[in-house]
Motif scaffolding. Structure first.
Motif, short mmCIF file in Angstrom:
data_model
loop_
_atom_site.label_atom_id
_atom_site.label_comp_id
_atom_site.label_asym_id
_atom_site.label_seq_id
_atom_site.Cartn_x
_atom_site.Cartn_y
_atom_site.Cartn_z
N SER A 232 -37.42 27.11 20.52
CA SER A 232 -36.99 28.48 20.86
C SER A 232 -37.50 28.22 22.54
N PHE A 233 -36.79 28.46 23.06
CA PHE A 233 -37.06 28.26 25.09
C PHE A 233 -37.33 29.91 25.13
N LEU A 234 -38.32 29.98 26.12
CA LEU A 234 -39.00 31.59 26.55
C LEU A 234 -38.23 31.43 28.04
N PHE A 235 -37.24 32.22 28.18
CA PHE A 235 -37.36 32.03 30.32
C PHE A 235 -36.51 33.75 30.12
N GLU A 236 -36.31 33.44 31.44
CA GLU A 236 -35.60 34.55 32.16
C GLU A 236 -34.13 34.34 32.66
N SER A 237 -34.19 35.64 32.77
CA SER A 237 -32.87 35.38 33.87
C SER A 237 -32.64 35.04 35.39
N GLY A 238 -31.30 33.53 35.85
CA GLY A 238 -31.83 33.33 36.60
C GLY A 238 -32.77 31.62 36.61
N GLN A 239 -33.18 31.82 35.54
CA GLN A 239 -34.12 30.59 35.42
C GLN A 239 -33.30 28.95 35.37
N PHE A 240 -33.20 28.14 35.14
CA PHE A 240 -32.61 27.50 34.75
C PHE A 240 -33.20 26.11 34.00
N VAL A 241 -32.47 24.91 33.38
CA VAL A 241 -33.15 23.13 32.90
C VAL A 241 -32.38 22.63 33.57
N LEU A 242 -33.24 21.29 33.24
CA LEU A 242 -32.93 19.82 34.25
C LEU A 242 -32.42 19.36 32.69
N ILE A 243 -31.20 18.42 32.76
CA ILE A 243 -30.90 18.16 31.79
C ILE A 243 -30.39 16.87 32.08
N ALA B 144 -31.42 13.53 36.03
CA ALA B 144 -31.29 14.84 35.80
C ALA B 144 -30.72 15.77 36.68
N ARG B 145 -30.23 16.53 36.47
CA ARG B 145 -29.17 17.84 36.95
C ARG B 145 -29.60 18.87 36.33
N ALA B 146 -29.46 19.93 37.62
CA ALA B 146 -30.27 21.15 37.22
C ALA B 146 -29.29 22.09 36.41
N PHE B 147 -29.36 23.10 36.03
CA PHE B 147 -27.87 23.62 35.48
C PHE B 147 -28.92 25.71 34.75
N SER B 148 -28.04 26.41 35.50
CA SER B 148 -28.64 27.43 34.90
C SER B 148 -28.58 27.74 33.65
N ILE B 149 -29.16 28.84 32.93
CA ILE B 149 -29.40 29.70 31.61
C ILE B 149 -27.80 30.49 31.66
N VAL B 150 -27.28 30.59 31.02
CA VAL B 150 -26.11 31.58 31.18
C VAL B 150 -26.07 32.33 30.14
N SER B 151 -26.66 32.18 28.83
CA SER B 151 -26.88 33.37 27.78
C SER B 151 -28.17 33.90 28.29
N SER B 152 -28.60 34.90 27.41
CA SER B 152 -29.22 36.06 27.56
C SER B 152 -31.28 35.81 27.34
N ILE C 29 -25.39 27.13 28.71
CA ILE C 29 -25.52 26.69 30.01
C ILE C 29 -23.52 26.44 30.74
N THR C 30 -23.22 26.65 31.93
CA THR C 30 -21.79 26.32 31.82
C THR C 30 -21.29 25.13 32.95
N LEU D 188 -30.81 14.88 26.75
CA LEU D 188 -32.53 15.33 27.78
C LEU D 188 -32.72 16.70 28.24
N VAL D 189 -33.13 17.83 27.63
CA VAL D 189 -33.92 19.21 28.31
C VAL D 189 -34.75 19.91 28.59
N ALA D 190 -35.39 19.59 29.52
CA ALA D 190 -36.26 20.42 30.18
C ALA D 190 -37.03 21.70 30.14
N PRO D 191 -37.70 21.73 30.13
CA PRO D 191 -38.21 23.19 29.66
C PRO D 191 -37.43 24.51 30.93
N PRO D 192 -37.31 25.48 30.44
CA PRO D 192 -37.05 26.62 31.72
C PRO D 192 -37.56 26.54 33.25
N GLN D 193 -37.37 26.26 34.39
CA GLN D 193 -38.14 26.43 34.84
C GLN D 193 -37.55 27.54 36.63
#
Ligand SMILES: Cc1cc2nc3c(=O)[nH]c(=O)nc-3n(C[C@H](O)[C@H](O)[C@H](O)COP(=O)(O)OP(=O)(O)OC[C@H]3O[C@@H](n4cnc5c(N)ncnc54)[C@H](O)[C@@H]3O)c2cc1C
Length: 214
Positions: free
Chosen positions: A6-17, A26-34, A43-44, A65-70
Protein backbone atom coordinates in the motif's frame (compact mmCIF):
# COMPACT_ATOMS: atom_id res chain seq x y z
CA UNK A 1 1.28 -3.57 -7.45
CA UNK A 2 1.70 -6.54 -5.06
CA UNK A 3 -1.59 -7.37 -3.30
CA UNK A 4 -0.23 -6.66 0.17
CA UNK A 5 1.45 -3.37 -0.77
CA UNK A 6 0.00 0.00 0.00
CA UNK A 7 1.14 3.52 -0.70
CA UNK A 8 0.52 6.26 1.81
CA UNK A 9 0.33 9.57 0.03
CA UNK A 10 -1.46 12.90 -0.05
CA UNK A 11 -3.31 14.37 -3.00
CA UNK A 12 -0.85 16.38 -5.08
CA UNK A 13 2.10 14.05 -4.60
CA UNK A 14 3.81 12.14 -7.40
CA UNK A 15 5.77 8.95 -7.95
CA UNK A 16 9.00 8.49 -9.92
CA UNK A 17 8.55 5.75 -12.50
CA UNK A 18 11.03 4.08 -14.80
CA UNK A 19 11.16 1.10 -17.10
CA UNK A 20 13.20 -1.84 -15.71
CA UNK A 21 15.56 -1.78 -18.72
CA UNK A 22 16.43 1.91 -18.06
CA UNK A 23 16.13 2.55 -14.32
CA UNK A 24 18.19 5.74 -14.60
CA UNK A 25 15.51 7.41 -16.74
CA UNK A 26 12.90 8.03 -14.06
CA UNK A 27 10.00 10.41 -14.77
CA UNK A 28 7.56 11.98 -12.31
CA UNK A 29 3.85 11.17 -12.57
CA UNK A 30 1.21 12.61 -10.28
CA UNK A 31 -1.06 10.19 -8.51
CA UNK A 32 -4.58 10.63 -9.87
CA UNK A 33 -6.38 8.26 -7.50
CA UNK A 34 -7.55 9.35 -4.06
CA UNK A 35 -5.48 8.61 -0.92
CA UNK A 36 -8.64 7.01 0.46
CA UNK A 37 -8.48 4.29 -2.23
CA UNK A 38 -6.05 1.66 -0.96
CA UNK A 39 -4.15 -1.20 -2.56
CA UNK A 40 -3.40 0.59 -5.81
CA UNK A 41 -2.48 3.94 -7.32
CA UNK A 42 -3.53 5.34 -10.67
CA UNK A 43 -1.52 7.65 -12.91
CA UNK A 44 -2.35 9.42 -16.19
CA UNK A 45 0.46 9.54 -18.74
CA UNK A 46 0.43 11.89 -21.71
CA UNK A 47 2.56 10.47 -24.54
CA UNK A 48 5.27 13.13 -24.99
CA UNK A 49 8.66 11.83 -26.03
CA UNK A 50 10.99 9.18 -24.63
CA UNK A 51 9.80 7.45 -21.44
CA UNK A 52 6.18 8.63 -21.49
CA UNK A 53 5.66 7.24 -25.01
CA UNK A 54 7.04 3.89 -24.01
CA UNK A 55 4.87 3.77 -20.88
CA UNK A 56 1.82 4.59 -23.02
CA UNK A 57 2.61 1.70 -25.35
CA UNK A 58 2.61 -0.91 -22.54
CA UNK A 59 -0.25 -3.36 -22.87
CA UNK A 60 -0.56 -4.62 -19.28
CA UNK A 61 1.17 -7.14 -17.07
CA UNK A 62 4.59 -5.49 -17.41
CA UNK A 63 6.65 -4.45 -14.38
CA UNK A 64 7.57 -0.82 -13.75
CA UNK A 65 9.95 0.58 -11.14
CA UNK A 66 8.01 2.92 -8.85
CA UNK A 67 9.65 4.96 -6.09
CA UNK A 68 7.58 5.95 -3.04
CA UNK A 69 5.30 9.01 -3.31
CA UNK A 70 6.95 12.37 -2.76
CA UNK A 71 6.39 16.10 -3.18
CA UNK A 72 5.51 19.02 -0.95
CA UNK A 73 2.86 20.47 -3.29
CA UNK A 74 -0.33 19.12 -1.73
CA UNK A 75 -3.97 19.95 -1.13
CA UNK A 76 -4.43 22.00 2.05
CA UNK A 77 -7.75 21.28 3.70
CA UNK A 78 -7.65 24.70 5.37
CA UNK A 79 -8.20 26.30 1.94
CA UNK A 80 -11.96 26.61 2.24
CA UNK A 81 -12.24 27.74 -1.37
CA UNK A 82 -9.73 26.34 -3.84
CA UNK A 83 -9.48 27.09 -7.56
CA UNK A 84 -7.46 24.65 -9.65
CA UNK A 85 -6.17 26.09 -12.93
CA UNK A 86 -4.41 23.92 -15.47
CA UNK A 87 -4.11 22.46 -18.96
CA UNK A 88 -2.88 19.21 -20.50
CA UNK A 89 -1.80 16.45 -18.13
CA UNK A 90 -1.69 19.04 -15.33
CA UNK A 91 -5.22 17.90 -14.53
CA UNK A 92 -3.76 14.70 -12.98
CA UNK A 93 -3.22 15.76 -9.33
CA UNK A 94 -6.48 17.74 -9.34
CA UNK A 95 -8.43 14.58 -10.13
CA UNK A 96 -6.94 13.08 -6.96
CA UNK A 97 -7.74 16.19 -4.90
CA UNK A 98 -11.35 16.33 -6.12
CA UNK A 99 -11.97 12.62 -5.56
CA UNK A 100 -10.48 12.90 -2.08
CA UNK A 101 -12.58 15.94 -1.17
CA UNK A 102 -15.77 14.27 -2.40
CA UNK A 103 -15.06 10.87 -0.80
CA UNK A 104 -14.22 12.51 2.52
CA UNK A 105 -17.24 14.81 2.31
CA UNK A 106 -15.10 17.91 2.84
CA UNK A 107 -17.08 21.15 2.96
CA UNK A 108 -14.41 22.97 0.88
CA UNK A 109 -15.61 24.69 -2.27
CA UNK A 110 -13.60 23.64 -5.32
CA UNK A 111 -13.54 25.07 -8.84
CA UNK A 112 -11.54 23.51 -11.67
CA UNK A 113 -10.53 25.71 -14.61
CA UNK A 114 -9.25 23.52 -17.43
CA UNK A 115 -8.27 24.39 -20.97
CA UNK A 116 -7.73 22.05 -23.91
CA UNK A 117 -7.27 22.60 -27.63
CA UNK A 118 -10.31 20.59 -28.75
CA UNK A 119 -13.13 18.71 -26.96
CA UNK A 120 -11.58 15.28 -27.52
CA UNK A 121 -8.45 16.45 -25.66
CA UNK A 122 -10.36 16.93 -22.40
CA UNK A 123 -9.58 13.93 -20.16
CA UNK A 124 -12.09 12.39 -17.73
CA UNK A 125 -15.06 13.97 -19.53
CA UNK A 126 -17.70 11.74 -17.92
CA UNK A 127 -16.11 12.00 -14.50
CA UNK A 128 -15.91 15.79 -14.72
CA UNK A 129 -19.66 15.86 -15.37
CA UNK A 130 -20.17 13.66 -12.28
CA UNK A 131 -17.98 16.00 -10.23
CA UNK A 132 -20.13 18.93 -11.40
CA UNK A 133 -23.27 17.04 -10.29
CA UNK A 134 -21.68 16.73 -6.84
CA UNK A 135 -21.06 20.47 -6.50
CA UNK A 136 -17.57 20.93 -7.94
CA UNK A 137 -17.36 23.96 -10.25
CA UNK A 138 -16.13 22.61 -13.59
CA UNK A 139 -15.11 25.34 -16.05
CA UNK A 140 -13.81 24.21 -19.43
CA UNK A 141 -12.35 26.31 -22.21
CA UNK A 142 -11.24 25.40 -25.73
CA UNK A 143 -8.17 27.07 -27.16
CA UNK A 144 -8.32 26.02 -30.85
CA UNK A 145 -11.20 28.04 -32.17
CA UNK A 146 -11.14 26.35 -35.58
CA UNK A 147 -12.60 23.09 -34.25
CA UNK A 148 -15.36 23.80 -31.79
CA UNK A 149 -17.73 20.93 -32.42
CA UNK A 150 -18.28 18.29 -29.79
CA UNK A 151 -17.75 14.60 -30.63
CA UNK A 152 -21.48 14.38 -31.40
CA UNK A 153 -21.18 17.42 -33.72
CA UNK A 154 -23.10 19.66 -31.31
CA UNK A 155 -21.66 23.17 -31.17
CA UNK A 156 -19.40 24.00 -28.20
CA UNK A 157 -21.24 26.30 -25.86
CA UNK A 158 -18.54 26.69 -23.25
CA UNK A 159 -15.73 29.21 -22.89
CA UNK A 160 -13.03 29.71 -25.51
CA UNK A 161 -9.41 30.85 -25.22
CA UNK A 162 -6.78 30.46 -22.53
CA UNK A 163 -7.95 31.18 -18.99
CA UNK A 164 -7.16 34.72 -17.89
CA UNK A 165 -7.58 36.27 -14.45
CA UNK A 166 -10.66 38.34 -15.50
CA UNK A 167 -12.32 35.19 -16.95
CA UNK A 168 -11.64 33.29 -13.72
CA UNK A 169 -12.63 36.18 -11.48
CA UNK A 170 -16.01 36.45 -13.20
CA UNK A 171 -16.81 32.90 -12.08
CA UNK A 172 -15.73 33.16 -8.44
CA UNK A 173 -17.92 35.05 -5.98
CA UNK A 174 -15.15 35.18 -3.35
CA UNK A 175 -12.15 35.58 -5.67
CA UNK A 176 -10.12 37.49 -3.06
CA UNK A 177 -10.49 34.69 -0.50
CA UNK A 178 -9.70 31.85 -2.89
CA UNK A 179 -6.49 29.77 -2.91
CA UNK A 180 -5.16 29.17 -6.42
CA UNK A 181 -3.49 25.87 -7.28
CA UNK A 182 -1.66 25.50 -10.58
CA UNK A 183 0.57 22.78 -11.96
CA UNK A 184 2.10 21.53 -15.18
CA UNK A 185 2.74 24.06 -17.93
CA UNK A 186 5.34 26.63 -16.90
CA UNK A 187 4.01 28.96 -19.60
CA UNK A 188 0.52 29.00 -18.11
CA UNK A 189 1.87 29.48 -14.58
CA UNK A 190 4.25 32.28 -15.62
CA UNK A 191 1.40 34.06 -17.41
CA UNK A 192 -1.13 33.82 -14.57
CA UNK A 193 0.81 34.13 -11.31
CA UNK A 194 1.94 37.78 -11.73
CA UNK A 195 -1.62 38.72 -12.69
CA UNK A 196 -3.09 36.98 -9.65
CA UNK A 197 -0.62 38.83 -7.42
CA UNK A 198 -1.54 42.11 -9.10
CA UNK A 199 -5.22 41.35 -8.47
CA UNK A 200 -4.54 41.22 -4.73
CA UNK A 201 -4.17 37.46 -4.16
CA UNK A 202 -1.36 37.02 -1.58
CA UNK A 203 1.58 34.80 -2.45
CA UNK A 204 0.67 32.32 0.29
CA UNK A 205 -2.60 31.59 -1.48
CA UNK A 206 -0.91 30.79 -4.81
CA UNK A 207 0.39 27.22 -4.97
CA UNK A 208 2.14 26.63 -8.26
CA UNK A 209 4.18 23.60 -9.31
CA UNK A 210 5.89 23.85 -12.69
CA UNK A 211 6.65 20.60 -14.48
CA UNK A 212 8.61 22.27 -17.30
CA UNK A 213 8.86 25.34 -19.49
CA UNK A 214 6.40 24.14 -22.12
C1 LIG B 1 6.07 16.78 -10.29
C2 LIG B 1 5.76 16.33 -11.70
C3 LIG B 1 4.59 15.62 -11.96
C4 LIG B 1 4.28 15.20 -13.25
N1 LIG B 1 3.13 14.51 -13.46
C5 LIG B 1 2.82 14.10 -14.72
C6 LIG B 1 1.59 13.39 -14.98
O1 LIG B 1 0.78 13.14 -14.07
N2 LIG B 1 1.33 12.99 -16.24
C7 LIG B 1 2.21 13.25 -17.28
O2 LIG B 1 1.91 12.84 -18.42
N3 LIG B 1 3.37 13.92 -17.06
C8 LIG B 1 3.70 14.33 -15.82
N4 LIG B 1 4.89 14.99 -15.60
C9 LIG B 1 5.83 15.10 -16.74
C10 LIG B 1 6.69 13.80 -16.82
O3 LIG B 1 7.48 13.64 -15.65
C11 LIG B 1 7.67 13.83 -18.00
O4 LIG B 1 8.39 15.02 -18.00
C12 LIG B 1 6.96 13.69 -19.32
O5 LIG B 1 6.22 12.48 -19.34
C13 LIG B 1 7.94 13.69 -20.48
O6 LIG B 1 8.85 12.61 -20.34
P1 LIG B 1 9.50 11.90 -21.62
O7 LIG B 1 10.58 10.99 -21.19
O8 LIG B 1 8.44 11.33 -22.49
O9 LIG B 1 10.08 13.14 -22.45
P2 LIG B 1 11.55 13.71 -22.46
O10 LIG B 1 12.36 12.93 -23.41
O11 LIG B 1 12.05 13.87 -21.06
O12 LIG B 1 11.20 15.16 -23.10
C14 LIG B 1 10.45 16.06 -22.36
C15 LIG B 1 9.86 17.11 -23.29
O13 LIG B 1 8.45 17.15 -23.10
C16 LIG B 1 8.07 18.39 -22.47
N5 LIG B 1 7.08 18.00 -21.48
C17 LIG B 1 7.31 17.31 -20.34
N6 LIG B 1 6.15 17.07 -19.69
C18 LIG B 1 5.18 17.61 -20.46
C19 LIG B 1 3.77 17.65 -20.34
N7 LIG B 1 3.16 17.08 -19.27
N8 LIG B 1 3.07 18.29 -21.30
C20 LIG B 1 3.70 18.87 -22.34
N9 LIG B 1 5.04 18.82 -22.52
C21 LIG B 1 5.77 18.20 -21.60
C22 LIG B 1 9.34 18.97 -21.91
O14 LIG B 1 9.31 20.37 -21.82
C23 LIG B 1 10.37 18.48 -22.94
O15 LIG B 1 10.37 19.27 -24.09
C24 LIG B 1 5.19 15.45 -14.32
C25 LIG B 1 6.37 16.17 -14.06
C26 LIG B 1 6.65 16.62 -12.78
C27 LIG B 1 7.93 17.39 -12.55
Amino acid sequence: MPADASFLFESGQFVLISLPEEPEKARAFSIVSSPLESGFIEITVEAREDVSRRICSLTGGETLLVAPPQGKWKFREEDKHAAFVTRGSGIAPFRSMIRYALEKGLPNRIDLFYEAPIPSAIPYRRELAEFADQGIGIHLSLTHSDDLTMDNEAPWEGETGEWTVPMIRKRLSDFKKTAFYMCGSGKQIDALVPKLLKSGIPQERILAEKWGDY
